[in-house]
Structure formats: C-alpha cells, structure tokens
Scaffold this motif. Structure first.
Motif, PDB file in Angstrom:
ATOM      1  N   GLY A 131     -15.650 -64.247  28.007  1.00  0.00           N
ATOM      2  CA  GLY A 131     -16.431 -63.263  27.277  1.00  0.00           C
ATOM      3  C   GLY A 131     -15.842 -62.943  25.920  1.00  0.00           C
ATOM      4  O   GLY A 131     -14.817 -63.483  25.505  1.00  0.00           O
ATOM      5  N   GLU A 132     -16.511 -62.052  25.221  1.00  0.00           N
ATOM      6  CA  GLU A 132     -16.060 -61.668  23.885  1.00  0.00           C
ATOM      7  C   GLU A 132     -14.707 -60.963  23.955  1.00  0.00           C
ATOM      8  O   GLU A 132     -14.457 -60.165  24.871  1.00  0.00           O
ATOM      9  CB  GLU A 132     -17.084 -60.723  23.233  1.00  0.00           C
ATOM     10  N   GLN A 189     -22.192 -71.703  23.031  1.00  0.00           N
ATOM     11  CA  GLN A 189     -22.089 -72.795  22.056  1.00  0.00           C
ATOM     12  C   GLN A 189     -21.387 -72.242  20.821  1.00  0.00           C
ATOM     13  O   GLN A 189     -22.037 -71.840  19.855  1.00  0.00           O
ATOM     14  CB  GLN A 189     -23.479 -73.325  21.700  1.00  0.00           C
ATOM     15  N   PRO A 190     -20.049 -72.174  20.827  1.00  0.00           N
ATOM     16  CA  PRO A 190     -19.335 -71.522  19.731  1.00  0.00           C
ATOM     17  C   PRO A 190     -19.660 -72.150  18.382  1.00  0.00           C
ATOM     18  O   PRO A 190     -19.828 -73.364  18.258  1.00  0.00           O
ATOM     19  CB  PRO A 190     -17.860 -71.746  20.098  1.00  0.00           C
ATOM     20  N   VAL A 234     -16.773 -63.111  12.090  1.00  0.00           N
ATOM     21  CA  VAL A 234     -17.599 -64.317  12.080  1.00  0.00           C
ATOM     22  C   VAL A 234     -18.797 -64.146  13.006  1.00  0.00           C
ATOM     23  O   VAL A 234     -19.923 -64.548  12.680  1.00  0.00           O
ATOM     24  CB  VAL A 234     -16.758 -65.547  12.470  1.00  0.00           C
ATOM     25  N   ARG A 235     -18.591 -63.548  14.164  1.00  0.00           N
ATOM     26  CA  ARG A 235     -19.697 -63.331  15.107  1.00  0.00           C
ATOM     27  C   ARG A 235     -20.755 -62.412  14.502  1.00  0.00           C
ATOM     28  O   ARG A 235     -21.948 -62.593  14.709  1.00  0.00           O
ATOM     29  CB  ARG A 235     -19.169 -62.737  16.410  1.00  0.00           C
ATOM     30  N   VAL A 248     -18.770 -69.404   5.348  1.00  0.00           N
ATOM     31  CA  VAL A 248     -18.952 -69.551   6.793  1.00  0.00           C
ATOM     32  C   VAL A 248     -20.341 -70.075   7.130  1.00  0.00           C
ATOM     33  O   VAL A 248     -20.520 -70.810   8.114  1.00  0.00           O
ATOM     34  CB  VAL A 248     -18.673 -68.216   7.528  1.00  0.00           C
ATOM     35  N   SER A 249     -21.341 -69.735   6.312  1.00  0.00           N
ATOM     36  CA  SER A 249     -22.702 -70.177   6.617  1.00  0.00           C
ATOM     37  C   SER A 249     -22.866 -71.682   6.476  1.00  0.00           C
ATOM     38  O   SER A 249     -23.698 -72.295   7.143  1.00  0.00           O
ATOM     39  CB  SER A 249     -23.706 -69.466   5.704  1.00  0.00           C
TER      40      SER A 249
END
Length: 493
Positions: free
Chosen positions: A158-159, A269-270, A259-260, A223-224
């Motif tokens: 989990g997170e 699916q990281p 980032v999340r 990051v995008s």
C-alpha cells in the motif's frame, strides 16, 4: 516526559518528515552530527560527497538555529562521542535514523553497547527508506533476489504514510557542550589546489530548501514526460534528486507522495519514476541481506571472472579519453558536476567492465569519489548489474555498443557536443564514431584524431569478442553460467 534527548543526524539532514526529530520535538534537544571517518573506513564520503555534506550541514545548521536549537558538530569515534554527549546533557536515550551500510550497522552496535553500560539506549527509526528491508520478505520468508517481485511486494503493502510536517519551534538543552566548527571538518577541496568543484554550484543547491525546490520543479514539469525523456542525456528529463535523497534532505515518502499527487492512478502499475524509487529500495534490500555486495560478486560463480586490470585503460576511462564520445561525455560531465546521467552511467560502466575487462570494483571506487550522490547500496547494486554479477543481472553477458547507444540516446548530439567540445563541429553522422569520418570532414571540423581527440581504446568488435570470450572461459571453468552466445544477445545493444 521532559528529559533531554540527543538527536543524532546522519543521512537524514532535514527537519520535515524526520521521525527521529518528531519523536523528541517537544523535549529539550541537542542535535549533533558526528564526522566519523574512522568507522566508515574506505566508505567514508568521497571528495564530491564531502563537498555536498559541507553545504548540507551548513543549511541544516541554519534551519535548526532558526527554530532555536543549534547543531553541534563533532569529529571523532561515535561510540565515544555519542555516549559522552548523552551523559553530558543527561539524556536517557539517543535517537537517529536507521542506517543500512555494514560498517554503520557495526558502529550502531558499538554505540548501543556503550550507551547500555550507562543505562541509556539507542533508538533507531526508519527514515531513509519507504520500508525497512527486514520487513519485506517473500512468501517463503526469504529476502528477494529479483527486482520485479520485490517491487510488486512493496506496492502490495500500500501507499507509504504521509510525510510529517517539520516542527515550528524546538527547545535547546540548557548547557550544550562545545563542538567543532564546520571549517575544521575540512570537507571542502584542499586550499591551494585546483578547485575541481568550481562548477558544482551551477547545478546543485545542497540542503533541505534546495531539495524541496528541485522536487517542486520536477513534479511541475519533467515528471510528466519522464518515461520518454529519462533516457535522453541532452535534456533535463530526470529528477536530479539522488544526492538529496542520499543525504536525507528529502525523504522517499516526500518524493513518493509528491509524484503520486502529480500523477494519480492505480498503484498496481507504478509510474516509471516511482519504479526508480523502488529500485533504490531494492538496492538497500540487497545490501541489508547481502552485506558483502560492495566488495564481492553476488553471484558466487563470478568470483573467477578473468579480469585484466590495466591502470592506463582505467585512467583513460576516468578522464574521458576512451575515444567513444558518449562515454567520454559522461565521464567529463561527472568530473565537472559530480553527477552523470543514468543512461550514460550504464553505457560508460559497460565499456569499462565488458570491453576493457576492468574490475567493476575499480569503476565503483571512482564513482564513489566523484559522485555527489555516491550511495553504497545503489552504487554497488548498479555496478554489479552492469558487470553481470548482480542477483538480477539479465542478460549478464550483454555488451552495449557505445556507438549505437550514442546514436540512439543522443541522436541530435546535444550531450556530446556540450561535454566533448573538440568534436562539436562534426556532422551528426560522424559525431559518435569520429574515427570513421572522411579526412576532409575531420579537417573541416578542425579535428585531428590522436591530437584533439583519441581513437577508440579498443574497437567495439574486439571488445565485445573479448567480453564474450571471458564469459565463455568462466563457463568452461565449471561455473555453470549457461549459454553466452546465440540469439539472446541483442546485436544492437
């Protein structure tokens, strides 16, 4: 409980999301950093890391002082210094972020024993990783040896918890003991010698504020496009967060959640960048369970690999004079800025250990001294992966073609032209293989091979053949490496 506490900063040089600080933020506090090169031995910070550490400590000192609690700096053996400081302020416990390097684990054992003799204790908290390596185990209760199932196991947990906010105010102990000055730690290049770190400030701002600024810049932009741009060394497509993470100016939880937030979605699916965070976790997992990793091959059958140590070849590689432009650009970037793009790290490392048959430990040692993000877990795991001796190195016999790698990942030549300026005027067709350029093209670009730029230290075909022969010899010696020829080799690598 209002008894004083000793807070021992190590690789968690920040105030936000610092569990050890949070645990004692409401008590009289003595924050201390101990420079203990004797305990670290040859794993004491290298020259580039010391440059970073000096500025990071200065920034941490300012941040602590602004909240009312100065940072104490001490040089010495931690098992002597820490118990003495705890006794001086009457602290029943010492708090610190847990470290995972073998030498640090041994030092913590000695410190804990010395404190216990006096009725005190050392309390270590997870600060530099998402998950403690001892708690991430396979279904059979064994450590992971392969990245993908490890990453899936961590994702299944989990997170991570959300980061902790920094304390607004801290209380100092009544009479803090004297310490050393930052200058007396002698972390900068020696006065009077050429300042090899002169260009570092153009790229780096060590300290928690600099780390937060770089993280904000990354999540607002690169990051995008990380999946598409991370392999292009000519663009700013990576985060540049590795030195901040190494010294703990950022926590991985802060990076993860930033980032999340920028890229919401299913954790199953990281996102590509988060997989890099998990690779860092995996490297520490390996180091914790295989503490021999910085010195010895994880795959024991590689112990007999027929390396051919050669000081001249190693020196040519270190100085960016191999004759392969993409490799030389990377090695020069490393020298000027204390950092090298990750894709180029792989290409340069492959040339050293495969084409030139130099021991991976020699390359790792050079990186240890010259990288501002030199990290024992990541550095060792990555070099072993390239060498083929790592636990998850597949295919272990792959030999990168430095010409094709340059053409693939620096097609416009921006990276090579920047760091190998003597080749800047060459047309793109010849930029990654100048030795094949016609004489009139070389003349037009003002390049004389052998004077302005060297020819390859070894031809790719010859280097690849040497590497495969070495693997074949290792297999013939009864080491059971399996097939080292055939279609599984990527000819365009």
């Amino acid at each position: 409980m209002d008894s004083p506490a000793l807070l021992w900063f190590r690789q968690d040089l920040r105030l936000a999301d610092n569990p050890a600080l949070q645990a004692v933020a409401d008590r009289p506090l003595l924050p201390v950093f101990v420079l203990d090169d004797a305990a670290a031995g040859r794993w004491a910070p290298g020259a580039a890391s010391r440059w970073w550490l000096r500025q990071s400590l200065e920034a941490l000192g300012r941040d602590l002082a602004a909240r009312g609690t100065p940072l104490l700096l001490v040089r010495g053996r931690a098992e002597i210094v820490i118990p003495a400081l705890a006794a001086a302020i009457g602290a029943p416990e010492v708090l610190a972020g847990r470290l995972y390097q073998p030498w640090a684990r041994e030092r913590d054992r000695r410190v804990a024993e010395a404190l216990e003799v006096a009725g005190r204790r050392l309390r270590l908290l997870t600060s530099s990783l998402l998950r403690d390596p001892a708690r991430v185990m396979s279904g059979s209760g064994r450590p992971y040896a392969v990245y993908t199932p490890f990453a899936k196991a961590v994702a299944a947990m989990g997170e991570p918890d959300f980061p902790i906010l920094p304390p607004a105010r801290l209380r100092p102990v009544a009479a803090p003991p004297p310490g050393d000055t930052l200058d007396s730690l002698a972390l900068y290049p020696v006065a009077g010698e050429p300042d090899w770190a002169a260009d570092f400030p153009a790229l780096w701002t060590p300290g928690e504020a600099g780390a937060q600024a770089r993280l904000a810049r990354f999540v607002a932009g690169p990051v995008s496009g990380y999946a598409a741009q991370r392999n292009d060394p000519g663009t700013e497509g990576t985060s540049g967060l590795s030195p901040h993470l190494h010294w703990g100016e950022l926590s991985p939880r802060q990076v993860w959640h930033a980032v999340r937030q920028a890229q919401p979605g299913e954790l199953s699916q990281p996102w590509p960048f988060l997989s890099e965070i998990l690779w860092r976790e995996f490297s520490y997992h390996l180091l914790w369970h295989r503490p021999e990793m910085p010195d010895r091959a994880l795959r024991e059958r590689f112990a007999g690999f027929p390396w051919q140590p050669d000081a001249a070849l190693l020196r040519a590689w270190q100085r960016g004079r191999t004759g392969y432009p993409i490799v030389d650009a990377g090695m020069r970037q490393l020298w000027h800025y204390g950092w090298m793009h990750n894709r180029v790290r792989m290409i340069a490392a492959s040339l050293l250990v495969k084409h030139l048959l130099q021991p991976w430990q020699a390359g790792a040692a050079w990186f240890w001294d010259t990288l501002v993000d030199a990290d024992l877990a990541s550095n060792s795991a990555s070099w072993q992966w390239i060498a083929g001796s790592g636990s998850d190195a597949a295919p272990y016999f792959r030999v990168f073609n430095p010409v094709l790698q340059g053409e693939k990942f620096d097609p416009a030549g921006r990276y090579v032209r920047r760091f190998v300026p003597e080749l800047a005027a060459l047309p793109g067709k010849w930029l990654h293989q100048p030795w094949k350029a016609p004489a009139e093209v070389l003349r037009g670009a003002g390049v004389i091979l052998g004077r302005d730029y060297p020819g390859p230290v070894i031809a790719h075909a010859a280097g690849r053949a040497r590497a495969l022969a070495a693997f074949a010899a290792l297999r013939a010696g009864g080491h059971g490496l399996g097939d080292t020829t055939g279609d599984s080799m990527d000819p365009a690598a």
